[in-house]
Design an enzyme around this catalytic site. Structure first.
Site, PDB file in Angstrom:
ATOM      1  N   ASP A 152       0.185  -4.260  18.071  1.00  0.00           N
ATOM      2  CA  ASP A 152       0.324  -3.633  17.184  1.00  0.00           C
ATOM      3  C   ASP A 152       1.450  -2.232  17.090  1.00  0.00           C
ATOM      4  O   ASP A 152       0.639  -1.343  16.631  1.00  0.00           O
ATOM      5  CB  ASP A 152      -1.471  -3.973  16.470  1.00  0.00           C
ATOM      6  CG  ASP A 152      -1.277  -3.412  15.494  1.00  0.00           C
ATOM      7  OD1 ASP A 152      -0.131  -3.529  14.199  1.00  0.00           O
ATOM      8  OD2 ASP A 152      -2.525  -3.244  14.520  1.00  0.00           O
ATOM      9  N   HIS A 183     -17.054  -4.810   7.341  1.00  0.00           N
ATOM     10  CA  HIS A 183     -18.390  -4.069   7.575  1.00  0.00           C
ATOM     11  C   HIS A 183     -18.657  -3.606   8.658  1.00  0.00           C
ATOM     12  O   HIS A 183     -20.727  -2.143   8.891  1.00  0.00           O
ATOM     13  CB  HIS A 183     -19.713  -5.167   7.523  1.00  0.00           C
ATOM     14  CG  HIS A 183     -19.415  -5.850   6.324  1.00  0.00           C
ATOM     15  ND1 HIS A 183     -20.237  -5.849   5.078  1.00  0.00           N
ATOM     16  CD2 HIS A 183     -18.586  -7.345   6.060  1.00  0.00           C
ATOM     17  CE1 HIS A 183     -19.663  -6.467   3.715  1.00  0.00           C
ATOM     18  NE2 HIS A 183     -19.264  -7.555   4.497  1.00  0.00           N
ATOM     19  N   THR A 219       0.639  -1.357   0.067  1.00  0.00           N
ATOM     20  CA  THR A 219       0.131  -0.294   0.009  1.00  0.00           C
ATOM     21  C   THR A 219       0.678   1.619  -0.149  1.00  0.00           C
ATOM     22  O   THR A 219       0.805   2.541  -0.441  1.00  0.00           O
ATOM     23  CB  THR A 219      -1.247  -0.047   0.728  1.00  0.00           C
ATOM     24  OG1 THR A 219       0.193  -0.087   2.653  1.00  0.00           O
ATOM     25  CG2 THR A 219      -2.035  -1.248   1.538  1.00  0.00           C
TER      26      THR A 219
END
Ligand code: CA
Length: 701
Positions: A327, A630, A187
């Site tokens: 993370d 979603h 990306t």
């Protein structure tokens, strides 16, 4: 204010709570002279261009341009806009070279347009397979191209590095930089040093081993590769002294889940020391107990590493988070600057990584100069004289869940910062929040799922960690930070997380888009808001500025998606159907088309939906697996379908054909049959129906 938001980098979205306040090619396409070393080295003096990702090798994202300034900014208006053909996150910073703008969009597409008018010159689609979406932690985004010679270069979501003819957009060469059988993605924007195209990759949530590679700009031949973590020693994963040094800081069979350490975004280059700096990502899995038996620093996770750009040879490293467990990538924007500290000009490197500390480092040696927390930090109580964090033991969630600040989204994510030499301030798109981390006692490597070693637990969090994390009340904001004193200068708060990259200018201005759909201009020294514009979509990308024919332009992309764009709070924003590139100038008179009327969404007729599952169990699986795309609580803030309004929930066969059989894999919705059993799929449908019924019930009130 308390609200929930979804992060595509975050599998455990449910447990995350924030407390906060037309092709018209010329018959003879022409470009100017080639982009060479001198042109990039002199980029700081060339106001008509923006030739490398962060404008200059120092990546300051500061332009001396000042036609748009405190007095004139009120006359800023839209010069032109280009609507794209993708509705996902738009994260590209454009390059402007010889009057042409080059940028990328979602799905790794590239565009060249006239920088004065927006008129298209060419477009290129690498045709990434839709199902690759499933390997993208954080949307199918792309952050831009690099330029060298007569070519532009882009990395694609499926791991290719592609060279395009700058004049025509025709492919010159394409190489696969990753193992396509593994779940790598690209990306980030490439960077170029002396004709070497440097490219990293992502995928640390999905079980990969990170590295950066350099390719010859002319031929596409690979010149070197630097692995950021050691591999399996038995399979040649420890190849040299650098990897030997790194391997000593790992324990157990760390290579089994890849180790992580992907270099998915930031790089910078210092021509004086001839050093390339790379920002290294989080561990794979996040859970340090599983990854490395809770032992060792795990080099080079969460580190800034300095390399020789000609050979990829290791020079020094600075690790921000030894034993990374949350993370906490150090892939965030790296800025090089010369600043005066204790009366002496120091050549420094600055970073505000996810872990919440702002670092000032000697960029020649890697020596720590200073550091302090720019948001509430609860996993550590401070930094020692060498910049090593002092840990809070309970934050490692070894036996019980911990509430920890910052979140896996970070105090700061990929959204580029800016450093203004006018104000000596660094402008950080910040997020002060905390998140619950629970160990996963049943962790097994799942080749098709996420591999982070975090579970979903109803066990209460350790109270000491909850108290410390509870001080995270700042929420999303633009933070002006003084790197000399390590103190806050000013801040502007925002209603939603996921606010955009920053540009600062000689006009004493700071430019930043916001997730609630504005482009904003602030006074750089005080933070006073001077101007804003309704872009009709979230603005996440980094703005660029350039001057042509005596007019200064500011260009930025709009398009919702990516990491950290919030659900919760207000419902999904009305927004343009597709992402777009917008360019502004003084006296600009162009208008955006009116937004089409609010999309009328209706919950389908559920009278024959006949849900047969367990909604409570379905909620756990939904929030663990589905929410990252979603939306948490089945509220989608992006163009990805809000399942409450999907007719498929009322038709079990259709639902199963998609979720189990993968009928929509071309659109990125792959089969989840390897992750969910049929009864679990029905549980999820039952939960979604429950949420859809909640919409009907609230409407009836
Ligand atoms: Ca990550």
């Amino acid at each position: 204010m308390t609200f929930r938001f979804v992060s595509r980098s975050l599998l455990l979205a449910a447990s995350l709570a924030i407390t906060s306040t037309a092709l018209a090619a010329d018959s003879k396409p022409q470009v100017g002279k080639a982009v060479d070393a001198k042109r990039i080295l002199k980029a700081g003096d060339n106001n008509s261009e923006w030739v490398t990702h962060g404008r200059t090798y120092s990546e300051q994202r500061y332009s001396p341009l000042k036609k748009i300034n405190l007095n004139t900014v009120k006359n800023l208006g839209l010069a032109w806009y280009v609507d794209l053909d993708t509705d996902r996150g738009q994260e590209s910073t454009p390059l402007i070279i010889d009057g042409t703008m080059y940028f990328t969009s979602a799905w790794s597409k590239a565009f060249a347009v006239d920088a004065r008018t927006g008129k298209e010159k060419w477009r290129y689609d690498p045709k990434v397979a839709g199902e690759k979406n499933a390997d993208a932690c954080c949307d199918v985004v792309n952050r831009g191209v690099a330029a060298w010679g007569d070519k532009v270069f882009l990395g694609t979501l499926d791991g290719r590095l592609i060279a395009l003819d700058m004049a025509t957009g025709k492919e010159v060469w394409s190489v696969q930089t990753t193992d396509p059988t593994k779940r790598y993605t690209i990306t980030g924007a490439p960077r170029i040093v002396r004709g070497k195209v440097i490219i990293g990759n992502g995928g640390a949530e999905l079980g990969v081993r990170g590295y950066v590679s350099a390719y010859d700009a002319n031929s596409g031949k690979m010149l070197w590769r630097f692995y950021t973590v050691p591999g399996n020693p038995a399979e040649g994963g420890v190849t040299d002294k650098t990897m030997e040094m790194a391997a000593k800081t790992w324990a157990g069979d760390w290579w089994k889940v890849g180790g992580g350490g992907t270099v998915w975004d930031s790089m910078a280059y210092d021509p004086e020391f001839d050093l390339l700096y790379i920002g290294v990502g989080n561990g794979s899995p996040w859970n340090y107990q599983i990854r490395s038996q809770g032992k060792g620093d795990n080099l080079f996770l969460s580190s800034i590493v300095a390399l020789k750009p000609d050979t990829g040879e290791y020079v020094w490293h600075f690790q921000t988070t030894p034993g990374e467990s949350w993370d906490y990538t150090a892939t965030q924007h790296i800025i090089l600057a010369d600043i005066k500290l204790d009366g002496k000009v120091r050549k420094v490197l600055m970073q505000a990584p996810k872990n919440g500390y702002f670092y000032v480092i000697d960029r020649k040696t890697g020596q720590f100069i200073s550091g302090d927390n720019y948001v509430n930090v609860s996993w550590s109580t401070g930094l020692d004289a060498n910049g090593r964090p002092q840990f809070v033991k309970e934050a490692f969630y070894v036996t019980e869940p911990a509430q920890v600040a910052p979140t896996p989204i970070g105090g700061h994510n990929w959204y580029p910062m800016s450093f203004s030499p006018l104000t000596n301030l660094v402008y950080i798109p910040a997020l002060e929040a905390s998140s619950k981390y629970s160990p996963d006692p049943n962790f097994k490597v799942n080749p098709k799922g996420w591999n982070i070693g975090i579970g979903f637990s109803n066990t209460p969090v350790n109270p000491t960690t909850a108290e410390a994390a509870g001080k995270s009340k700042g929420g999303p904001h633009l933070l002006a930070w003084n790197p000399i004193t390590q103190t806050e200068a000013w801040r502007v708060s925002y209603p939603r997380p996921g606010n955009g990259g920053v540009l600062s200018t000689g006009g004493n201005l700071v430019v930043q888009g916001s997730a609630d759909g504005y482009l904003n201009v602030y006074r750089a020294d005080t933070g006073t808001k001077l101007w804003s514009y309704v872009t009709q979509n979230a603005v996440m990308s980094g703005p660029a500025t350039y001057e042509l024919d005596g007019e200064q332009y500011i260009a930025v992309m709009a398009g919702i998606g990516g990491v950290a764009v919030g659900a919760g709070g207000p419902a999904a924003l009305p927004r343009s159907k597709y992402g777009r590139m917008l360019a502004f100038k003084l006296g600009g008179k162009t208008s955006l088309p009116p937004l089409e009327g609010a999309v009328t969404r209706e919950v389908p007729n559920l009278s024959r939906a006949a849900p047969m599952g367990d909604a409570a169990k379905g909620r756990i699986d939904y929030e663990r697996i589905c929410a990252s795309c979603h939306g948490a609580n089945v509220i989608s803030p992006t163009a990805i379908p809000d399942l409450r309004y999907s007719r498929t929930i009322a038709r079990v066969e259709e639902w199963n054909s998609i979720v189990i059989d993968g009928a929509r894999k071309d659109k990125g919705m792959v089969s989840f049959s390897s992750v969910l059993k049929p009864d679990e799929v029905e549980n999820v449908r039952t939960y979604v129906i429950q949420q859809a019924n909640a919409v009907l019930n609230s409407a009836g009130r």
